[in-house]
Design a protein around this motif. Structure first.
Motif, mmCIF file in Angstrom:
data_model
loop_
_atom_site.group_PDB
_atom_site.id
_atom_site.type_symbol
_atom_site.label_atom_id
_atom_site.label_comp_id
_atom_site.label_asym_id
_atom_site.label_seq_id
_atom_site.Cartn_x
_atom_site.Cartn_y
_atom_site.Cartn_z
ATOM 1 N N VAL A 233 0.828 -1.204 0.000
ATOM 2 C CA VAL A 233 0.000 0.000 0.000
ATOM 3 C C VAL A 233 0.865 1.257 0.000
ATOM 4 C CG1 VAL A 233 -1.644 1.355 1.358
ATOM 5 C CG2 VAL A 233 -2.000 -1.090 1.072
ATOM 6 N N SER A 234 1.892 1.293 0.823
ATOM 7 C CA SER A 234 2.756 2.475 0.901
ATOM 8 C C SER A 234 3.540 2.678 -0.390
ATOM 9 C CB SER A 234 3.714 2.343 2.089
ATOM 10 O OG SER A 234 2.993 2.269 3.299
ATOM 11 N N LEU A 235 4.067 1.598 -0.947
ATOM 12 C CA LEU A 235 4.799 1.704 -2.207
ATOM 13 C C LEU A 235 3.881 2.178 -3.333
ATOM 14 C CD1 LEU A 235 6.992 -1.543 -2.144
ATOM 15 C CD2 LEU A 235 7.827 0.818 -2.084
ATOM 16 N N ALA A 236 2.664 1.673 -3.364
ATOM 17 C CA ALA A 236 1.720 2.065 -4.411
ATOM 18 C C ALA A 236 1.388 3.552 -4.319
ATOM 19 C CB ALA A 236 0.445 1.228 -4.306
ATOM 20 N N ALA A 237 1.217 4.064 -3.110
ATOM 21 C CA ALA A 237 0.900 5.483 -2.943
ATOM 22 C C ALA A 237 2.061 6.356 -3.395
ATOM 23 C CB ALA A 237 0.554 5.771 -1.484
ATOM 24 N N THR A 238 3.286 5.930 -3.106
ATOM 25 C CA THR A 238 4.465 6.686 -3.525
ATOM 26 C C THR A 238 4.539 6.756 -5.048
ATOM 27 O OG1 THR A 238 5.661 5.932 -1.569
ATOM 28 C CG2 THR A 238 6.980 6.793 -3.377
ATOM 29 N N LEU A 239 4.335 5.643 -5.700
ATOM 30 C CA LEU A 239 4.334 5.626 -7.160
ATOM 31 C C LEU A 239 3.160 6.420 -7.719
ATOM 32 C CD1 LEU A 239 5.599 4.489 -9.760
ATOM 33 C CD2 LEU A 239 4.127 2.490 -9.493
ATOM 34 N N GLY A 240 2.013 6.333 -7.049
ATOM 35 C CA GLY A 240 0.825 7.043 -7.507
ATOM 36 C C GLY A 240 0.991 8.547 -7.510
ATOM 37 N N TYR A 241 1.790 9.073 -6.593
ATOM 38 C CA TYR A 241 2.019 10.522 -6.538
ATOM 39 C C TYR A 241 2.625 11.012 -7.846
ATOM 40 C CZ TYR A 241 3.479 15.075 -4.763
ATOM 41 O OH TYR A 241 3.648 16.437 -4.586
ATOM 42 N N TRP A 242 3.463 10.178 -8.457
ATOM 43 C CA TRP A 242 4.074 10.547 -9.735
ATOM 44 C C TRP A 242 3.185 10.188 -10.919
ATOM 45 C CZ3 TRP A 242 5.494 7.293 -13.810
ATOM 46 C CH2 TRP A 242 6.221 7.902 -14.839
ATOM 47 N N LEU A 243 2.585 8.990 -10.888
ATOM 48 C CA LEU A 243 1.881 8.465 -12.051
ATOM 49 C C LEU A 243 0.465 8.999 -12.222
ATOM 50 C CD1 LEU A 243 1.941 6.505 -14.451
ATOM 51 C CD2 LEU A 243 1.183 4.691 -12.892
ATOM 52 N N MET A 244 -0.305 9.084 -11.129
ATOM 53 C CA MET A 244 -1.723 9.434 -11.252
ATOM 54 C C MET A 244 -1.966 10.798 -11.902
ATOM 55 S SD MET A 244 -3.831 7.937 -7.999
ATOM 56 C CE MET A 244 -2.886 8.833 -6.776
ATOM 57 N N PRO A 245 -1.222 11.859 -11.537
ATOM 58 C CA PRO A 245 -1.460 13.144 -12.215
ATOM 59 C C PRO A 245 -1.214 13.077 -13.716
ATOM 60 C CG PRO A 245 -0.216 13.476 -10.198
ATOM 61 C CD PRO A 245 -0.248 12.000 -10.445
ATOM 62 N N ARG A 246 -0.275 12.255 -14.136
ATOM 63 C CA ARG A 246 -0.002 12.104 -15.565
ATOM 64 C C ARG A 246 -1.146 11.391 -16.277
ATOM 65 N NH1 ARG A 246 4.552 12.923 -12.994
ATOM 66 N NH2 ARG A 246 6.360 13.808 -14.089
ATOM 67 N N ILE A 247 -1.698 10.381 -15.619
ATOM 68 C CA ILE A 247 -2.866 9.715 -16.193
ATOM 69 C C ILE A 247 -4.036 10.689 -16.283
ATOM 70 C CG2 ILE A 247 -4.567 7.879 -15.809
ATOM 71 C CD1 ILE A 247 -2.343 6.264 -14.444
ATOM 72 N N TRP A 248 -4.230 11.465 -15.220
ATOM 73 C CA TRP A 248 -5.320 12.449 -15.188
ATOM 74 C C TRP A 248 -5.165 13.470 -16.311
ATOM 75 C CZ3 TRP A 248 -4.947 17.782 -14.392
ATOM 76 C CH2 TRP A 248 -6.157 18.452 -14.213
ATOM 77 N N GLN A 249 -3.949 13.994 -16.485
ATOM 78 C CA GLN A 249 -3.699 15.001 -17.506
ATOM 79 C C GLN A 249 -3.956 14.443 -18.903
ATOM 80 O OE1 GLN A 249 -2.858 18.206 -16.822
ATOM 81 N NE2 GLN A 249 -3.048 18.690 -19.002
#
Length: 483
Positions: free
Chosen positions: A80-96
Motif C-alpha cells: 500500500v505504501s509503495l503504491a501510494a508513492t508511485l501514484g504521486y508521480w503516475l496518477m497526475p499524468r494519467i489524469w492530464q
C-alpha cells in the motif's frame, strides 16, 4: 438480528447511493456514468481510492492470511505504501492525459498514445480478463457472507449468483457516483468495526492487551512473526514478500478501473493530496492482522479450513449477533463497492474499445446500453470462476495483479520514452503472458529465481522484450534523425 442488520446496512446504502447518483447526475452518457463527469473533488476521490484499499482482499483476505501463514500477511503494509508513492508521480499524468484526450477507458489512452486502435482493443481485452479475476475476489467474499447470514443450506453456486446479482443492481443505474457514496459509508463503518473488534479482541482470547495478543500468539506458534511464517513449505519467504509487494505497487494504478478513477478527479491537487494521505490507511493493517492472530488464538476452525472465512468465523463464534450483523453488512459493502466499479469499468471498455471499433456509428445511448448489458456477461464469468475455487483471496488477488502487470510496461513507457510504439508494446505483452502462463516458463523461473513473485518476473520479461522490439522497429528512423 444478524440478517436484519446485514440487510439494513446493505439496502440503506444502496438506496442512498442510487439517490445520490441520480441527484448529482442522470448518468445518461457513458462519460457521466463511467467517470462521474470528471468533477470529483478531494473528499469523494479519497473515498473511492480508499475503496481500493479497504476491500474484502484487505480485510477478510489479509486477516485470513495472518491466521493461516502469519508473517506473509505483512505484504499489505509494504504494497500500500509503495503504491501510494508511485501514484504521486503516475496518477497526475494519467489524469492530464485523460483530460486532454477526453479518455474514458484505459484502452482509450493506449490507442491514442500509440496511434493504434488495434492496440486499444488488445489492451482492453487484457484489462477485462484481469478485471474478471479481481471481481472473483469480491463475489467469493460476498458468497461467504451470504452463507453466514442466510445459512449454509444456501449452496455455494446460489450464493455466488445472488452476490453477482446484488453487485450488478448496485452499479447498474447511477454508475461511478453511486459507488463513491457507498465507499464513504463503507469506510466509516469499517473504521468503527475495526476499532470495536480490536478493542475487545484481547478479552475474547484471554489476553490482557493488544500487545499481549501478539506475545501469546508468538509463544503458542513460534516463528509466526518472521518469514517464512507458519507454513515454510508454502515458499512465502522474504524474497517472495519483497517481489510480490513491488509487483502489487507497480500494478495498482495499471488496473483499468484505477485509470477511470484518475480520469474522474476534478484536479491534479485532489489526486496528489490523496497520494500523500493514502499511506495512513496502511496502518489499519496492524489491526486487521491482529484480528487474524486473535482468530488463531481462539482456535477458530472455519468450514473446510477456508482461509477466507477465518475472521467471519471468529466473530460469529465470539461476538453477539449485532456485531456479526455489523461485520456482515460492512463486509458486503467491502465487496460491493470495488466489485461494482470493476464491472462498470469492464463494461465501459467493452463498448468503447471492442464494439465501437467494429461499429463506429453506435450512438452514445446505445453504447451505454452495451456497457450495462456486457457487465452481466462478465459477472457470469466471475461466478463461474468462483464456483469450486479454493484459493485464498490474497492468492486470487496476486493472480489478478500478475495479469494486469502485463500492461504496466506500456503505461510507463508511454510517459517515459517518446520513442515507444505499438508494435513494441504488443510484443512485450505477448512475451509477458507467455512468461506468466506457460508451464515450461514457470519451471524455468522457479529454478533461476526461486521465491520470486512470478508476476514481477513476467513483467520484467515484458519490459525487456518491449524495449528491444521498439529499438529494432525504430532503428532506421533513429539513424535518419541523427543525420
Amino acid at each position: 438480528m444478524t440478517l436484519a442488520l446485514t440487510l439494513g446496512i446493505v439496502l440503506a446504502t444502496m438506496i442512498g447511493a442510487m439517490l445520490y447518483g441520480h441527484q448529482k447526475s442522470k448518468a445518461k452518457t457513458v462519460t457521466e456514468w463511467a467517470v462521474g463527469g470528471r468533477r470529483f473533488g478531494t473528499l469523494i476521490f479519497w473515498f473511492l481510492n480508499a475503496g481500493e484499499i479497504y476491500t474484502t482482499f484487505a480485510v477478510l483476505g489479509i486477516s485470513g492470511y495472518a491466521w493461516a501463514y502469519g508473517a506473509p500477511a505483512y505484504l499489505a503494509f509494504t504494497s500500500v505504501s509503495l503504491a501510494a508513492t508511485l501514484g504521486y508521480w503516475l496518477m497526475p499524468r494519467i489524469w492530464q492525459a485523460g483530460r486532454q484526450g477526453g479518455f474514458i477507458t484505459q484502452a482509450d489512452f493506449f490507442a491514442a498514445r500509440y496511434k493504434a486502435t488495434w492496440l486499444g482493443c488488445l489492451v482492453g481485452l487484457a484489462g477485462i480478463a484481469a478485471i474478471v479475476v479481481y471481481v472473483q475476489i469480491q463475489i467469493t467474499a460476498l458468497s461467504l457472507i451470504l452463507r453466514l447470514t442466510l445459512g449454509t443450506e444456501v449452496s455455494v453456486t446460489a450464493a455466488a449468483i445472488i452476490a453477482a446479482g446484488i453487485m450488478l443492481a448496485f452499479v447498474y443505474v447511477a454508475g461511478l457516483r453511486s459507488a463513491a457514496f457507498a465507499a464513504g459509508v463503507k469506510d466509516v463503518l469499517m473504521i468503527v468495526l475495526v476499532v470495536g473488534l480490536s478493542a475487545t479482541v484481547a478479552g475474547k482470547v484471554g489476553a490482557s492487551s493488544i500487545l499481549d495478543v501478539f506475545a501469546r500468539v508468538q509463544d503458542q506458534h513460534p516463528g509466526i512473526g518472521v518469514f517464512p511464517g507458519l507454513v515454510p513449505e508454502a515458499g512465502l519467504t522474504v524474497t517472495w514478500m519483497m517481489t510480490a509487494a513491488l509487483n502489487v505497487a507497480l500494478g495498482t494504478w495499471i488496473f483499468p478501473h484505477m485509470f477511470q478513477l484518475c480520469y474522474a478527479a476534478g484536479s491534479r491537487k485532489a489526486i496528489r493530496r490523496n497520494a500523500v494521505l493514502q499511506p495512513i490507511y496502511s496502518l489499519s493493517f496492524f489491526f486487521i492482522i491482529l484480528l487474524g492472530f486473535g482468530a488463531l488464538l481462539a482456535g477458530v476452525s472455519p468450514p473446510g479450513g477456508d482461509v477466507n472465512a477465518a475472521l467471519l468465523q471468529f466473530v460469529s463464534d465470539a461476538y453477539p449477533a449485532w456485531m456479526i450483523g455489523l461485520l456482515a453488512g460492512t463486509a458486503c459493502l467491502l465487496a460491493l463497492v470495488p466489485g461494482s466499479v470493476l464491472l462498470l469499468t469492464a463494461g465501459s471498455i467493452f463498448s468503447r474499445n471492442v464494439v465501437i471499433p467494429l461499429k463506429p456509428d453506435l450512438s452514445d445511448r446505445a453504447s451505454l446500453l452495451v456497457s450495462r448489458l456486457s457487465m452481466v456477461g462478465f459477472a457470469a464469468v466471475a461466478v463461474w470462476l468462483t464456483i469450486g475455487a479454493t484459493s485464498s483471496l490474497v492468492e486470487i488477488g496476486l493472480a489478478a495483479y500478475a495479469a494486469i502487470g502485463m500492461l504496466a510496461p506500456g503505461v510507463f513507457l508511454a510517459f517515459l520514452w517518446p520513442r515507444a510504439n505499438a508494435i513494441g508494446v504488443a510484443a512485450g505483452i505477448g512475451a509477458g503472458y507467455a512468461a506468466l502462463l506457460l508451464p515450461s516458463a514457470q519451471s524455468l523461473w522457479a529454478a533461476l529465481l526461486p521465491g520470486w513473485d512470478r508476476g514481477l518476473v513476467a513483467m520484467g520479461v515484458n519490459a525487456f522484450v518491449a524495449i528491444i522490439a521498439v529499438l529494432l522497429t525504430t532503428w532506421g528512423r533513429a539513424e535518419e534523425g541523427g543525420r
